[in-house]
Design a protein around this motif. Sequence first.
Motif, PDB file in Angstrom:
ATOM      1  N   LEU A 177      -9.782   4.583   0.892  1.00 33.05           N
ATOM      2  CA  LEU A 177      -8.587   3.830   1.241  1.00 33.05           C
ATOM      3  C   LEU A 177      -8.917   2.350   1.460  1.00 33.05           C
ATOM      4  O   LEU A 177      -9.899   2.014   2.110  1.00 33.05           O
TER       5      LEU A 177
ATOM      6  N   ARG B  52     -13.405  14.871   1.419  1.00 33.81           N
ATOM      7  CA  ARG B  52     -12.083  14.336   1.725  1.00 33.81           C
ATOM      8  C   ARG B  52     -11.308  14.003   0.458  1.00 33.81           C
ATOM      9  O   ARG B  52     -10.086  14.119   0.407  1.00 33.81           O
TER      10      ARG B  52
ATOM     11  N   GLY C 206      -8.511  -0.388   3.352  1.00 33.33           N
ATOM     12  CA  GLY C 206      -8.042  -0.710   4.695  1.00 33.33           C
ATOM     13  C   GLY C 206      -7.763  -2.198   4.882  1.00 33.33           C
ATOM     14  O   GLY C 206      -8.525  -3.056   4.431  1.00 33.33           O
ATOM     15  N   ILE C 207      -6.681  -2.481   5.569  1.00 37.89           N
ATOM     16  CA  ILE C 207      -6.312  -3.878   5.843  1.00 37.89           C
ATOM     17  C   ILE C 207      -7.260  -4.460   6.892  1.00 37.89           C
ATOM     18  O   ILE C 207      -7.653  -5.617   6.814  1.00 37.89           O
ATOM     19  N   THR C 208      -7.675  -3.636   7.858  1.00 37.26           N
ATOM     20  CA  THR C 208      -8.653  -4.091   8.844  1.00 37.26           C
ATOM     21  C   THR C 208      -9.986  -4.366   8.135  1.00 37.26           C
ATOM     22  O   THR C 208     -10.647  -5.359   8.419  1.00 37.26           O
TER      23      THR C 208
ATOM     24  N   THR D 233      -6.415   0.148  11.883  1.00 37.91           N
ATOM     25  CA  THR D 233      -5.357  -0.451  12.693  1.00 37.91           C
ATOM     26  C   THR D 233      -5.346   0.049  14.142  1.00 37.91           C
ATOM     27  O   THR D 233      -5.169  -0.734  15.067  1.00 37.91           O
TER      28      THR D 233
ATOM     29  N   ARG E  38       0.823  -1.209   0.000  1.00 34.18           N
ATOM     30  CA  ARG E  38       0.000   0.000   0.000  1.00 34.18           C
ATOM     31  C   ARG E  38       0.860   1.263   0.000  1.00 34.18           C
ATOM     32  O   ARG E  38       0.524   2.241  -0.668  1.00 34.18           O
TER      33      ARG E  38
ATOM     34  N   SER F 276     -13.438   0.846  11.047  1.00 31.63           N
ATOM     35  CA  SER F 276     -12.379  -0.157  11.168  1.00 31.63           C
ATOM     36  C   SER F 276     -11.044   0.444  10.763  1.00 31.63           C
ATOM     37  O   SER F 276     -10.953   1.160   9.774  1.00 31.63           O
TER      38      SER F 276
ATOM     39  N   MET G  42     -10.573   5.699   9.112  1.00 34.54           N
ATOM     40  CA  MET G  42     -11.219   4.392   9.273  1.00 34.54           C
ATOM     41  C   MET G  42     -12.190   4.151   8.121  1.00 34.54           C
ATOM     42  O   MET G  42     -12.845   5.090   7.655  1.00 34.54           O
ATOM     43  N   ASN G  43     -12.303   2.907   7.721  1.00 31.58           N
ATOM     44  CA  ASN G  43     -13.392   2.528   6.828  1.00 31.58           C
ATOM     45  C   ASN G  43     -14.655   2.366   7.677  1.00 31.58           C
ATOM     46  O   ASN G  43     -14.558   2.274   8.900  1.00 31.58           O
TER      47      ASN G  43
ATOM     48  N   GLU H  76     -16.151   6.892   3.837  1.00 33.49           N
ATOM     49  CA  GLU H  76     -15.379   6.388   4.977  1.00 33.49           C
ATOM     50  C   GLU H  76     -15.129   7.521   5.958  1.00 33.49           C
ATOM     51  O   GLU H  76     -15.446   8.677   5.674  1.00 33.49           O
ATOM     52  N   ALA H  77     -14.564   7.180   7.099  1.00 38.67           N
ATOM     53  CA  ALA H  77     -14.230   8.211   8.085  1.00 38.67           C
ATOM     54  C   ALA H  77     -12.790   8.676   7.837  1.00 38.67           C
ATOM     55  O   ALA H  77     -12.143   8.209   6.904  1.00 38.67           O
ATOM     56  N   GLY H  78     -12.281   9.560   8.682  1.00 32.49           N
ATOM     57  CA  GLY H  78     -10.986  10.178   8.439  1.00 32.49           C
ATOM     58  C   GLY H  78      -9.828   9.210   8.358  1.00 32.49           C
ATOM     59  O   GLY H  78      -8.942   9.334   7.508  1.00 32.49           O
TER      60      GLY H  78
ATOM     61  N   LYS I  49      -2.421   6.880   1.276  1.00 31.92           N
ATOM     62  CA  LYS I  49      -2.165   7.447   2.597  1.00 31.92           C
ATOM     63  C   LYS I  49      -1.164   8.576   2.377  1.00 31.92           C
ATOM     64  O   LYS I  49       0.020   8.466   2.692  1.00 31.92           O
TER      65      LYS I  49
HETATM   66  C1  LIG Z   1      -5.319   4.051   7.401  1.00 32.23           C
HETATM   67  C2  LIG Z   1      -6.712   4.375   6.968  1.00 32.23           C
HETATM   68  C3  LIG Z   1      -7.773   3.458   7.088  1.00 32.23           C
HETATM   69  C4  LIG Z   1      -7.622   2.138   7.788  1.00 32.23           C
HETATM   70  O1  LIG Z   1      -6.697   1.286   7.186  1.00 32.23           O
HETATM   71  P1  LIG Z   1      -6.114   0.044   8.011  1.00 32.23           P
HETATM   72  O2  LIG Z   1      -5.201  -0.607   7.033  1.00 32.23           O
HETATM   73  O3  LIG Z   1      -7.271  -0.797   8.366  1.00 32.23           O
HETATM   74  O4  LIG Z   1      -5.432   0.601   9.204  1.00 32.23           O
HETATM   75  C5  LIG Z   1      -8.998   3.804   6.560  1.00 32.23           C
HETATM   76  N1  LIG Z   1      -9.207   4.997   5.973  1.00 32.23           N
HETATM   77  C6  LIG Z   1      -8.231   5.912   5.867  1.00 32.23           C
HETATM   78  C7  LIG Z   1      -8.524   7.192   5.180  1.00 32.23           C
HETATM   79  C8  LIG Z   1      -6.962   5.639   6.354  1.00 32.23           C
HETATM   80  O5  LIG Z   1      -6.005   6.539   6.263  1.00 32.23           O
END
Ligand SMILES: *Cc1c(COP(=O)(O)O)cnc(C)c1O
Length: 351
Positions: free
Chosen positions: A253, A183, A255-257, A299, A94, A297, A233-234, A229-231, A193
């Motif tokens: 984004l 965003r 997200g891995i979570t 990290t 990523r 969700s 977090m998904n 999504e949030a800032g 990111k």
């Molecule tokens: C880092 C991030 C996430 C979550 O990604 P993870 O890999 O689950 O930590 C979600 N949305 C945004 C905008 C991020 O920067």
Amino acid sequence: MTNTIEITKANTSKIHDVDFDNLSFGKVFSDHMFVCDFKNGEWQKPEITPYAPLTLDPSARVFHYGQAVFEGMKAFKDEANNVWLFRPEDNLERINKSAERLAIPAFPKDVFMEGLKALVKLDEAWVQPGFGNSLYIRPFVIATEPAIAASPALEYKFLIICSPAQSYYSGDVRVLIAEQFSRSANGGVGYAKAAGNYAAQFYPTSLANQEGFQQIIWTDADTHEFLEEAGTMNVFFRINDTLVTAPTSERILDGITRKSIIQIAKDSGIAVDVRPIKVSELVEASKNGSLKEVFGSGTAAVVSPISAFSYKGDLFEIPKMDNNFSSIFKEKLLNIQYNKSEDPYGWRQSI
Ligand SMILES: *Cc1c(COP(=O)(O)O)cnc(C)c1O
């Protein structure tokens, strides 16, 4: 594996000065850091050095054009004091995807994996034992070339720094659904990111904070009709017993979570619907009682249950329920991360 990393150890450890029971997130850093420079068209010899400030020329391009990308990941200690990483290759893939979008050269995977593991091993004592404790790991790349022409730099620094983190309880999270600010946009950098994505959210988020909301759930920039999504977090929505989340795109984004939760949900027999979801549908589901849960969700907190959302001035409360999906996913993920359960996916990696 060839040991190509030059390691300079710190003379003394700062660890005895740290109050691990009262950590505020991201303020204390471990004894060492990983550093690798890019110049003359290639990545140079990687090093692990004592954690220390950087000296950069004021004209370094990162200061002027924000050519910077980062990652967030964690290391966990199990009951036998073994240290584990979670899907670390995904973070490297990523950051390289983010880097490409910002015209930053890709970082080699083998050097990343070797450097990451050597760094975490060296600072192993900073991964505190205990369920919920972790070492937050922040890889990042900055454009260091002293030159203020608005074009991609010819020199960069790739670093990894580590910060001990406690179990993170986000409390009662209330969110505002974005109607004015955005965003990310089509063709933009939302999927990356990229450092600037976060700076751009601080102002709208501080306005939301003043109104009593901790976070914003962003909507599509064109119509503000679709939930994204949030800032950091998904976001997931549980409508009746189906888990719904927006598909990742150039604006969202990956997200891995998020993808780990989707996998776990499917394997737990929970219906998952990855599709665009309208704000109007969420409002309707809240009114008719089919909206059971909303959670973020990522990290840092794994899952953050959302207790209310505001849209067009109306507040919608989400009733708390037993046997909620968010606690099931959190527990299953933490059990894999802390080596408390089988890891059928091969996500866990020992250092
Ligand atoms: C880092 C991030 C996430 C979550 O990604 P993870 O890999 O689950 O930590 C979600 N949305 C945004 C905008 C991020 O920067």
